[in-house]
Motif scaffolding. Sequence first.
Motif, PDB file in Angstrom:
ATOM      1  N   LYS A 134     136.237   1.265  44.834  1.00  0.00           N
ATOM      2  CA  LYS A 134     136.429   0.206  44.060  1.00  0.00           C
ATOM      3  C   LYS A 134     138.042   0.164  43.991  1.00  0.00           C
ATOM      4  O   LYS A 134     138.531  -0.907  43.328  1.00  0.00           O
ATOM      5  N   ARG A 135     138.792   1.126  44.492  1.00  0.00           N
ATOM      6  CA  ARG A 135     140.173   0.848  44.421  1.00  0.00           C
ATOM      7  C   ARG A 135     140.965   1.628  45.414  1.00  0.00           C
ATOM      8  O   ARG A 135     140.237   2.529  46.110  1.00  0.00           O
ATOM      9  N   LEU A 136     142.306   1.398  45.891  1.00  0.00           N
ATOM     10  CA  LEU A 136     142.860   2.023  46.913  1.00  0.00           C
ATOM     11  C   LEU A 136     144.222   2.295  46.514  1.00  0.00           C
ATOM     12  O   LEU A 136     144.921   1.474  45.944  1.00  0.00           O
ATOM     13  N   PRO A 137     144.775   3.522  46.465  1.00  0.00           N
ATOM     14  CA  PRO A 137     146.038   3.894  46.406  1.00  0.00           C
ATOM     15  C   PRO A 137     146.950   3.344  47.532  1.00  0.00           C
ATOM     16  O   PRO A 137     146.551   3.201  48.640  1.00  0.00           O
ATOM     17  N   ALA A 163     139.732   5.836  36.880  1.00  0.00           N
ATOM     18  CA  ALA A 163     139.867   6.919  37.844  1.00  0.00           C
ATOM     19  C   ALA A 163     141.449   6.966  37.956  1.00  0.00           C
ATOM     20  O   ALA A 163     142.176   6.322  37.408  1.00  0.00           O
ATOM     21  N   LEU A 164     141.849   8.372  38.536  1.00  0.00           N
ATOM     22  CA  LEU A 164     143.498   8.373  38.369  1.00  0.00           C
ATOM     23  C   LEU A 164     143.813   9.286  39.895  1.00  0.00           C
ATOM     24  O   LEU A 164     143.105  10.290  40.282  1.00  0.00           O
ATOM     25  N   ALA A 221     143.472  10.948  29.445  1.00  0.00           N
ATOM     26  CA  ALA A 221     144.250  10.111  30.214  1.00  0.00           C
ATOM     27  C   ALA A 221     143.650   8.958  30.822  1.00  0.00           C
ATOM     28  O   ALA A 221     143.915   7.706  30.416  1.00  0.00           O
ATOM     29  N   LEU A 222     142.372   9.035  31.183  1.00  0.00           N
ATOM     30  CA  LEU A 222     141.557   7.969  31.548  1.00  0.00           C
ATOM     31  C   LEU A 222     141.139   6.945  30.254  1.00  0.00           C
ATOM     32  O   LEU A 222     141.139   5.837  30.201  1.00  0.00           O
ATOM     33  N   ASP A 223     140.858   7.555  29.147  1.00  0.00           N
ATOM     34  CA  ASP A 223     140.671   6.997  27.873  1.00  0.00           C
ATOM     35  C   ASP A 223     141.866   6.113  27.448  1.00  0.00           C
ATOM     36  O   ASP A 223     141.642   5.185  26.857  1.00  0.00           O
ATOM     37  N   ALA A 224     143.012   6.712  27.281  1.00  0.00           N
ATOM     38  CA  ALA A 224     144.219   6.340  26.763  1.00  0.00           C
ATOM     39  C   ALA A 224     144.510   4.975  27.740  1.00  0.00           C
ATOM     40  O   ALA A 224     145.036   4.079  27.171  1.00  0.00           O
TER      41      ALA A 224
END
Length: 233
Positions: A118-121, A37-38, A29-32
């Motif tokens: 680096k990111r926030l949901p 991050a997920l 999923a990360l590569d696609a």
Amino acid sequence: MLHRRIEDVMTRDVATVGPDTEFRDIVTALDARRISALPVVDDERRILGIVSEADLLRAQVEKAEDAHRVPGLRRLANRHTKDEGHTARELMTTPVVSVEPTSGTLRGARLMDRHHVKRLPVVDTDGRLVGIVSRCDLLRTFLRPDEDIRTEIEHDVLREALWLEPGTIEVHVRDAVVRLSGTVDNRSLIDIVVRLCRAVDGVENVTHTLTFDFDDSHIRPGPAHFGRRSPGR
């Protein structure tokens, strides 16, 4: 809009995995999606954790170290996938630092800086995932075209916030530097105008040659009153 909100800059189409998603499927999923991050969510899209490339790499390193320490497990060090049975639930980072869609972008930036992420949901009041915001998303708010900055100042600041008639203050923007000129009723209004213009996303600095008709600096502040109101107000 003096300050942009998280919902104005976030990504709404968010790829997610469930808590039982296995290592190999997470990597796929990360590569696609070409992401790092997920979010891990339950059946109602409530956020449970975040699983990142760093989490996956850390798991691989720990597996290799264990294989060299424990007799009979050395063969596991040569595998390129996580042991069977390892899932997002075991790999994810939790608890998750999240932000509400109605929060300002400045709050989002502060949360990222404070928690070194680096990111926030982005979650709603029920904790359900509605988007994700990254550092790049927030930085874009500070890379706005000069014309967009000028339009926001003229409409949102001067007209909507301060009720000034069009043409009272001339606004020029070049390379994110705002230059103001014109005449307002009261001296105290100049500081207010400058401060509100500086608060607009993307503005690096504000200079002015504003003048005033009446020096009210010696008058004790009372109910708010701004000069030269727009017609119809």
